[in-house]
Each structure stands twice: as C-alpha cells, then as structure tokens.
Design an enzyme around this catalytic site. Structure first.
Site, PDB file in Angstrom:
ATOM      1  N   GLY A  33     -25.319 -46.488  14.997  1.00 37.07           N
ATOM      2  CA  GLY A  33     -24.444 -47.591  14.627  1.00 37.07           C
ATOM      3  C   GLY A  33     -24.464 -48.706  15.654  1.00 37.07           C
ATOM      4  O   GLY A  33     -24.996 -48.561  16.752  1.00 37.07           O
ATOM      5  N   ALA A  91     -17.404 -44.349  14.272  1.00 40.98           N
ATOM      6  CA  ALA A  91     -16.729 -43.771  13.115  1.00 40.98           C
ATOM      7  C   ALA A  91     -16.331 -44.904  12.177  1.00 40.98           C
ATOM      8  O   ALA A  91     -16.185 -46.051  12.597  1.00 40.98           O
ATOM      9  CB  ALA A  91     -15.498 -42.971  13.534  1.00 40.98           C
ATOM     10  N   ASP A  92     -16.170 -44.567  10.903  1.00 40.26           N
ATOM     11  CA  ASP A  92     -15.742 -45.546   9.907  1.00 40.26           C
ATOM     12  C   ASP A  92     -14.233 -45.529   9.714  1.00 40.26           C
ATOM     13  O   ASP A  92     -13.637 -46.545   9.329  1.00 40.26           O
ATOM     14  CB  ASP A  92     -16.470 -45.290   8.589  1.00 40.26           C
ATOM     15  N   GLY A 103     -20.507 -41.757   8.418  1.00 40.48           N
ATOM     16  CA  GLY A 103     -21.594 -41.723   7.451  1.00 40.48           C
ATOM     17  C   GLY A 103     -21.922 -43.066   6.841  1.00 40.48           C
ATOM     18  O   GLY A 103     -22.710 -43.151   5.894  1.00 40.48           O
ATOM     19  N   GLY A 105     -23.742 -45.159   8.069  1.00 36.65           N
ATOM     20  CA  GLY A 105     -25.169 -45.326   8.311  1.00 36.65           C
ATOM     21  C   GLY A 105     -26.009 -44.200   7.742  1.00 36.65           C
ATOM     22  O   GLY A 105     -27.209 -44.116   8.017  1.00 36.65           O
ATOM     23  N   GLU A 111     -25.360 -36.253  12.846  1.00 32.10           N
ATOM     24  CA  GLU A 111     -24.266 -36.583  13.762  1.00 32.10           C
ATOM     25  C   GLU A 111     -23.301 -35.408  13.891  1.00 32.10           C
ATOM     26  O   GLU A 111     -22.831 -35.094  14.991  1.00 32.10           O
ATOM     27  CB  GLU A 111     -23.522 -37.823  13.264  1.00 32.10           C
TER      28      GLU A 111
END
Length: 235
Positions: A33, A91-92, A103, A105, A111
C-alpha cells in the site's frame, strides 16, 4: 518549488515513524500500500546510512518485493526464517479494538500470513480509516477460487452482504491476486462480531481468505493533517 501535498506528507511521516521502530538484526514483514511504501523507503534509507544493519524483509506482495529491491532491503522467505520480529502494514478500516479490514490492494491473504506471524504488528493509517464498527465504510474483500465465485457470492449474499466481483482498473476483466484467484467485495451494513464473521466466511468452500484481521495488530500509528501540518499519533 511546489509544496508537497499534505496528505502525501502525512503518509510519509507515518511511514517514517513505523520504520523508526525497526531494530537491527531483525526479520521485517513488508506490507502493501501507499503508506507502507514510504516505510519501506525509509527502511532502505536507514540501511544505506548504516543506522540499521542486518535486517531481512518478508514481502506480502509483488509490489512490496519490487519496492524492497529498489531500496536495497534484502529479502527472505518463510521457508528460511523461524519468526518475524515486526511487520508494518496498512489497513482500510480500524475499529477501537484494533480489529482491521484489509485487502484494498488484494494482498490480504499473504498479509494475514506475514502479519499474523509477527511478534509486533504495526498498522499505519490516516485518521479516515478509524471506525466504530468494521464494515461501516469499506467492503470486506474475500479471495475466492475462480471456479467458486458464483456459490461464494450466494453464500455471502445470504449473510446479508451486497457482493461485487472486483474488476480491474485500466484492464479488461476481474482483478487477479498474486495467487491467481479473484476477489469478491462484500459490503455489510456493519460487522457486529468480526471474529465470528472471519471464521464463518473462511469456512465457505472456495474461499481462500478474507480481509478481517482480528486480534493481530499490536499498535496503530495514525497520521493526521491539521492546518496543513502533518502529525502522527500512536493508539
């Protein structure tokens, strides 16, 4: 000279703060990321200056591997090491209990393996990623074997999700992971019990891994921009 974008500067500072936590003679999990990319860059700078010595990186994606080679970080594999001392990854979404959705990416399977093995897992995010409940802003990525896309979509829909097959940007067709699989993005209103949901989804035949990371993170570094100034705080 043009001023740097405050958001980019903030990501740099978070990456710098995470890289500063790495010590010599350690094995480092290298996440994926835009923010983690800065951490990899600063690790390379510390190695080049001699401030840091004898580290080895375990990449979580092709992108992380390419960046590590670019910045002179020696790489190793899980076949060659018996532990990972520290991992740095983005992190998202992050909830107050440090549970994550990852996730964005499409690298969440690797990961989770690397971050889960790390004795210390540092999450690097900006404040927009902090949520009260997981699933409130970001769809949950689910890596699926190509032959199982239809039945897994039905199973996720039955759990209350709106499901989309992730499609490529600037390419025709779906996103393909480093493992050769596809990604379903499952949007829930909110995920009340992340641990239960993680286990339930991973038990659906055809699912390789989902983007819920429960009880894995040890520290969260949050970057913020206020009045054009970048700052980093630790949760």
């Amino acid at each position: 000279m043009a001023e740097m974008d405050p958001v980019k500067l903030m990501k740099q500072e978070v990456g710098r703060a995470a890289a500063a936590k790495v010590q010599s003679d350690t094995v480092v999990g290298l996440g994926t990321g835009s923010t983690t990319a800065f951490a990899i860059q600063f690790l390379g700078d510390r190695l080049a200056s001699g401030e840091l010595k004898n580290i080895k990186g375990v990449p979580t994606s092709f992108q992380a591997s390419v960046l590590a080679k670019k910045y002179g970080i020696p790489l190793t594999t899980l076949d060659e090491v018996d532990k990972i001392d520290i991992a740095i990854d983005g992190a998202d979404e992050v909830d107050p209990q440090f549970n994550l959705i990852k996730g964005g990416g499409a690298a969440h399977t690797r990961e989770k393996i690397v971050d889960g093995l790390a004795e210390q897992f540092i999450v690097v995010v900006d404040s927009s990623k902090l949520v009260e409940k997981l699933g409130s802003t970001f769809a949950l990525p689910v890596e699926v074997l190509p032959m199982a896309v239809a039945p897994v979509t039905r199973a996720l829909t039955a759990l209350g999700a709106t499901v989309d097959l992730r499609m490529g940007v600037n390419k025709d067709g779906p996103v393909i992971t480093d493992q050769g699989n596809m990604v379903l993005d499952a949007k829930f209103e909110a995920i009340a019990n992340p641990a239960e949901m993680e286990a339930h989804i991973n038990n659906i035949p055809g699912v390789l891994e989902n983007g819920l990371f429960v009880g894995v993170a040890t520290e969260v570094l949050v970057g913020e921009v206020k009045d054009g100034q970048a700052s980093v705080r630790s949760l």
